[in-house]
Design an enzyme around this catalytic site. Structure first.
Site, PDB file in Angstrom:
ATOM      1  N   ASP A  71      33.910 -21.342  42.101  1.00 23.23           N
ATOM      2  CA  ASP A  71      33.374 -21.036  40.767  1.00 23.23           C
ATOM      3  C   ASP A  71      34.190 -19.971  40.047  1.00 23.23           C
ATOM      4  O   ASP A  71      35.018 -19.286  40.655  1.00 23.23           O
ATOM      5  CB  ASP A  71      31.941 -20.487  40.891  1.00 23.23           C
ATOM      6  CG  ASP A  71      30.976 -21.521  41.429  1.00 23.23           C
ATOM      7  OD1 ASP A  71      31.284 -22.722  41.357  1.00 23.23           O
ATOM      8  OD2 ASP A  71      29.911 -21.105  41.933  1.00 23.23           O
TER       9      ASP A  71
ATOM     10  N   TYR B  13      33.571 -19.065  54.167  1.00 22.51           N
ATOM     11  CA  TYR B  13      33.495 -18.131  53.043  1.00 22.51           C
ATOM     12  C   TYR B  13      33.075 -16.765  53.564  1.00 22.51           C
ATOM     13  O   TYR B  13      32.406 -16.655  54.593  1.00 22.51           O
ATOM     14  CB  TYR B  13      32.426 -18.576  52.038  1.00 22.51           C
ATOM     15  CG  TYR B  13      32.833 -19.690  51.098  1.00 22.51           C
ATOM     16  CD1 TYR B  13      33.437 -19.400  49.890  1.00 22.51           C
ATOM     17  CD2 TYR B  13      32.580 -21.022  51.413  1.00 22.51           C
ATOM     18  CE1 TYR B  13      33.803 -20.416  49.008  1.00 22.51           C
ATOM     19  CE2 TYR B  13      32.940 -22.049  50.537  1.00 22.51           C
ATOM     20  CZ  TYR B  13      33.551 -21.725  49.336  1.00 22.51           C
ATOM     21  OH  TYR B  13      33.906 -22.719  48.465  1.00 22.51           O
TER      22      TYR B  13
END
Lengths: 246, 246
Positions: free
Chosen positions: B53, B111
């Site tokens: 994002d 992540y």
């Protein structure tokens, strides 16, 4: 009056250096004094241990400020951090003896210059590491660095002008050239440093690392007292004031 | 045609995310395709493993691009790095099997979300660490994290809209909450992640760490399939795509 001792961390990128320059210039000292003056209602002056140049960073700059306030050290620190921009932070604040002066009492300083040679620099550290296109020879740079340790007249390795009357003799107590993965660290400690001295020392060592100079040529540069004999002044963003000794 | 496999590192701060958005938006994919298209003279398309994002960083995003070129992988990498801005870097480039597809072949992703609780964040890492004013309880967050490991329908922990028809079942293989000095790392690995899933999971854990939620409440949120039941979406700058598994 309380004499507060501050530990200050900053990313120097956006600033014209530590030291206030009249009414012009966006300086670290100026930013902090502005906030302390607003807090107290009168002009507060702070004294920093080292006058870092434009674009140079500090992990732990030391400063002191005498302030007439009822506030605790923690409250002063919180006030500063609330108003300082995100690239300056007070990491500690404590009451110091009345006679403590951050610059005059400093016994030594530790700087580190970081560069990344012959490879793409880590994008997350790019603002703190100087990218150098060619690979450098560590062993030759270490030999050259050894010639600079000790007490010398470092006039050739500084940007002080010719008419500078004060002593340019300084003592470097340690100068290590270390490879850390893709980075090379020039770790330097000494009693004090002349204007641009660390960046010119590193620039000279880099020219040695590239094979443009011989390590044996260093004493000759010292003896010349001539800035033209030394190497380039490295860009500021690779330099960090790591620590101040008292 | 050579199918090149690229490893890409980027600071997402200035970008609207990985994925190209028509002609608008400043995206990582767009930047790289633009340079490759200039290099080849025709429109090159690249496929990234994860669509990070806006504002999210990557230490090692993987992408592939089929290019008709005589250039070696090293030449392609050097060309890209010469023209890419300093906040995007190609850290590796190699020829891959013709059938290799960075997104379709990805088996999992790693992540890490980093925050700094109850203290001033390190100014040199401020763009990669989320500052959180209050101190967080690690043990409670670890208990809550354990409830999320495994295969679940993560619809409640995502920003996919109600009419999203595809499966929202994903498998989290590891979710560790680790204190590293002043920082807390939320280290998460899984087969795939829904839109905003990592940031909503961390937001929910942070609310547990603040004592606003009980760790035992997590299974109920999963069962609700309702985004409103989960916690806030954390800001993007604390999130880093660390690794893609094949």
């Amino acid at each position: 009056m309380t004499n507060f001792r501050l530990v200050i961390q900053y990313d120097g990128k956006r600033y014209s250096g530590w030291q206030k320059q009249g009414n012009t210039g966006n300086t670290i000292q100026g930013k902090i004094e502005q906030i302390l003056s607003r807090m107290t209602g009168y002009a507060v002056e702070i004294h920093g241990a080292g006058r870092t140049d434009a674009g140079v960073h500090a992990r732990a700059q030391i400063a002191n400020a005498k302030i007439a306030t009822e506030q605790t050290a923690e409250e002063v620190m919180d006030y500063l951090n609330a108003y300082l921009p995100a690239d300056i932070a007070i990491t500690a604040c404590e009451p110091a003896p009345e006679r403590f002066h951050a610059r005059l009492n400093a016994k030594g300083k530790h700087y580190c210059y970081r560069l990344c040679d012959g490879s793409v620099p880590d994008v997350f550290r790019r603002n703190y590491i100087c990218a150098w296109e060619r690979a450098l020879d560590i062993a030759d740079m270490q030999k050259a660095a050894a010639c600079l340790v000790g007490t010398h007249d470092f006039r050739a390795f500084s940007s002080v002008n010719r008419r500078f009357k004060k002593s340019t003799v300084r003592t470097i107590t340690a100068l290590d050239v270390i490879r850390d993965g893709q980075e090379i660290w020039f770790d330097i400690q000494g009693t004090g440093f002349l204007y641009n001295m660390v960046r010119i020392i590193v620039g000279t060592l880099v020219e040695v690392g590239e094979g443009k100079r011989r390590p044996e040529g260093i004493p000759e540069i010292l003896d010349s007292f001539d800035r033209q004999q030394a190497g380039i002044t490295m860009p500021p963003h690779g330099l960090m004031l790591e620590e101040v000794f008292y």
